[in-house]
Design a protein around this motif. Sequence first.
Motif, PDB file in Angstrom:
ATOM      1  N   PRO A 138       0.816  -1.225   0.000  1.00 58.19           N
ATOM      2  CA  PRO A 138       0.000   0.000   0.000  1.00 58.19           C
ATOM      3  C   PRO A 138       0.845   1.269   0.000  1.00 58.19           C
ATOM      4  CG  PRO A 138      -0.854  -1.600   1.578  1.00 58.19           C
ATOM      5  CD  PRO A 138       0.472  -2.124   1.107  1.00 58.19           C
ATOM      6  N   ARG A 139       1.998   1.242   0.677  1.00 58.69           N
ATOM      7  CA  ARG A 139       2.902   2.397   0.681  1.00 58.69           C
ATOM      8  C   ARG A 139       3.865   2.233  -0.491  1.00 58.69           C
ATOM      9  NH1 ARG A 139       3.557   5.516   5.347  1.00 58.69           N
ATOM     10  NH2 ARG A 139       5.740   5.792   4.757  1.00 58.69           N
ATOM     11  N   LEU A 140       3.471   2.813  -1.620  1.00 59.25           N
ATOM     12  CA  LEU A 140       4.191   2.594  -2.877  1.00 59.25           C
ATOM     13  C   LEU A 140       4.558   3.935  -3.502  1.00 59.25           C
ATOM     14  CD1 LEU A 140       5.039   0.651  -5.259  1.00 59.25           C
ATOM     15  CD2 LEU A 140       2.696   0.935  -6.123  1.00 59.25           C
ATOM     16  N   VAL A 141       5.836   4.062  -3.903  1.00 59.76           N
ATOM     17  CA  VAL A 141       6.301   5.223  -4.663  1.00 59.76           C
ATOM     18  C   VAL A 141       6.883   4.709  -5.978  1.00 59.76           C
ATOM     19  CG1 VAL A 141       7.886   7.183  -4.761  1.00 59.76           C
ATOM     20  CG2 VAL A 141       6.799   6.568  -2.582  1.00 59.76           C
ATOM     21  N   VAL A 142       6.362   5.212  -7.085  1.00 62.82           N
ATOM     22  CA  VAL A 142       6.868   4.861  -8.415  1.00 62.82           C
ATOM     23  C   VAL A 142       7.498   6.120  -8.988  1.00 62.82           C
ATOM     24  CG1 VAL A 142       6.302   3.956 -10.688  1.00 62.82           C
ATOM     25  CG2 VAL A 142       5.006   3.182  -8.677  1.00 62.82           C
ATOM     26  N   LEU A 143       8.782   6.052  -9.262  1.00 62.88           N
ATOM     27  CA  LEU A 143       9.500   7.253  -9.690  1.00 62.88           C
ATOM     28  C   LEU A 143      10.394   6.935 -10.871  1.00 62.88           C
ATOM     29  CD1 LEU A 143      12.579   6.648  -8.550  1.00 62.88           C
ATOM     30  CD2 LEU A 143      11.597   7.427  -6.402  1.00 62.88           C
ATOM     31  N   GLY A 144      10.909   8.001 -11.487  1.00 59.31           N
ATOM     32  CA  GLY A 144      11.872   7.794 -12.554  1.00 59.31           C
ATOM     33  C   GLY A 144      11.737   8.792 -13.684  1.00 59.31           C
ATOM     34  N   ASP A 145      12.532   8.539 -14.710  1.00 55.12           N
ATOM     35  CA  ASP A 145      12.439   9.267 -15.971  1.00 55.12           C
ATOM     36  C   ASP A 145      11.389   8.555 -16.801  1.00 55.12           C
ATOM     37  OD1 ASP A 145      12.671  10.349 -18.477  1.00 55.12           O
ATOM     38  OD2 ASP A 145      14.811   9.951 -18.705  1.00 55.12           O
ATOM     39  N   ASP A 217      10.293  13.784 -15.465  1.00 54.75           N
ATOM     40  CA  ASP A 217      10.801  13.039 -14.302  1.00 54.75           C
ATOM     41  C   ASP A 217       9.752  13.154 -13.203  1.00 54.75           C
ATOM     42  OD1 ASP A 217      13.828  12.493 -15.088  1.00 54.75           O
ATOM     43  OD2 ASP A 217      13.267  14.512 -15.758  1.00 54.75           O
ATOM     44  N   LEU A 218       9.169  12.013 -12.836  1.00 52.63           N
ATOM     45  CA  LEU A 218       7.986  12.012 -11.988  1.00 52.63           C
ATOM     46  C   LEU A 218       8.216  11.217 -10.708  1.00 52.63           C
ATOM     47  CD1 LEU A 218       5.304  11.272 -14.746  1.00 52.63           C
ATOM     48  CD2 LEU A 218       6.256  13.493 -14.078  1.00 52.63           C
ATOM     49  N   THR A 219       7.487  11.620  -9.674  1.00 51.32           N
ATOM     50  CA  THR A 219       7.450  10.885  -8.406  1.00 51.32           C
ATOM     51  C   THR A 219       5.978  10.641  -8.092  1.00 51.32           C
ATOM     52  OG1 THR A 219       7.602  13.017  -7.267  1.00 51.32           O
ATOM     53  CG2 THR A 219       9.636  11.745  -7.482  1.00 51.32           C
ATOM     54  N   LEU A 220       5.532   9.422  -8.271  1.00 53.87           N
ATOM     55  CA  LEU A 220       4.129   9.060  -8.084  1.00 53.87           C
ATOM     56  C   LEU A 220       3.947   8.360  -6.742  1.00 53.87           C
ATOM     57  CD1 LEU A 220       3.432   7.527 -11.631  1.00 53.87           C
ATOM     58  CD2 LEU A 220       3.427   9.948 -10.942  1.00 53.87           C
ATOM     59  N   VAL A 221       2.937   8.782  -5.990  1.00 56.86           N
ATOM     60  CA  VAL A 221       2.687   8.201  -4.669  1.00 56.86           C
ATOM     61  C   VAL A 221       1.331   7.514  -4.656  1.00 56.86           C
ATOM     62  CG1 VAL A 221       4.144   9.909  -3.530  1.00 56.86           C
ATOM     63  CG2 VAL A 221       1.681  10.352  -3.738  1.00 56.86           C
ATOM     64  N   SER A 222       1.229   6.463  -3.869  1.00 57.48           N
ATOM     65  CA  SER A 222       0.006   5.670  -3.803  1.00 57.48           C
ATOM     66  C   SER A 222      -1.070   6.382  -2.989  1.00 57.48           C
ATOM     67  CB  SER A 222       0.309   4.310  -3.177  1.00 57.48           C
ATOM     68  OG  SER A 222       0.776   4.480  -1.838  1.00 57.48           O
ATOM     69  N   ASP A 223      -2.285   5.834  -3.061  1.00 58.50           N
ATOM     70  CA  ASP A 223      -3.400   6.392  -2.287  1.00 58.50           C
ATOM     71  C   ASP A 223      -3.047   6.523  -0.814  1.00 58.50           C
ATOM     72  OD1 ASP A 223      -5.211   6.687  -4.405  1.00 58.50           O
ATOM     73  OD2 ASP A 223      -5.990   4.649  -4.178  1.00 58.50           O
TER      74      ASP A 223
END
Length: 255
Positions: A138-145, A217-223
């Motif tokens: 549930p605690r998920l960060v998807v990041l990168g180019d 370049d993005l940093t995506l965070v989960s709900d």
Amino acid sequence: MKIASWNVNSLNVRMPHLEQWLSSASPDVVGLQETKLADDRFPDTALAAMGYRSVFCGQKTYNGVAILSRTPATDVQFGIPGFEDEQKRVIAATVGDTRIVNLYVVNGQSVGSDKYAYKLRWLEAVHGWLEAERQLHPRLVVLGDFNIAPDDRDVHDPVVWNDEHILTSAAERAALRRLLMLGLHDGFRLHNEEAGEFSWWDYRQAAFRRNMGLRIDLTLVSDALRPLCRAAGIDRETRTWERPSDHAPAWVELD
């Protein structure tokens, strides 16, 4: 907890920049892309001396990804499960109670090319994998180019960067929206609605001085992490340094 993403465009060249930025920005976790180093040349010892443990997956000259963290990472995954790919573009690991997925998304070359088709297949495989990852973490960060600018606010000229242009094409943006629909949120946009904030500028045409850039370049965070995301930004100062990467670090801070 400060989590950052930086396409360093050759760690061999940019190692002094990375050391300088780590000292000043003090992130807890960093995902690196385009390290362009075989694993036996990764500067693990030098980074450990700065207080960062490293997991990495690289190759000579091209691609390469790594995750640096102040506490050792566990449950490390290289590549997209079930997707055969010789290019080293994906690494995931758990740091504390947070799952970090670091992506160096395919560029795609030009709309309609074989590399563009590969990019869309690659993104579809990432979608299937992340759908499973969010159930486990549930605690998920998807990041990168991501090599995709999410919308027109993220390009310097929407007329040029239109739905038929690589990095902004309709199919690429649709693939990114599908990832977000898994329950991921653009950390930068949780705190910044303005247009004209970029993370990449071409080396040509004085693009940085003229702010002719893209935010890719993005940093995506989960709900689960969205309400804990207290700040986000882009450290564009690194782009002013001598022999810089063409990308600047993007980051989020979580409570």
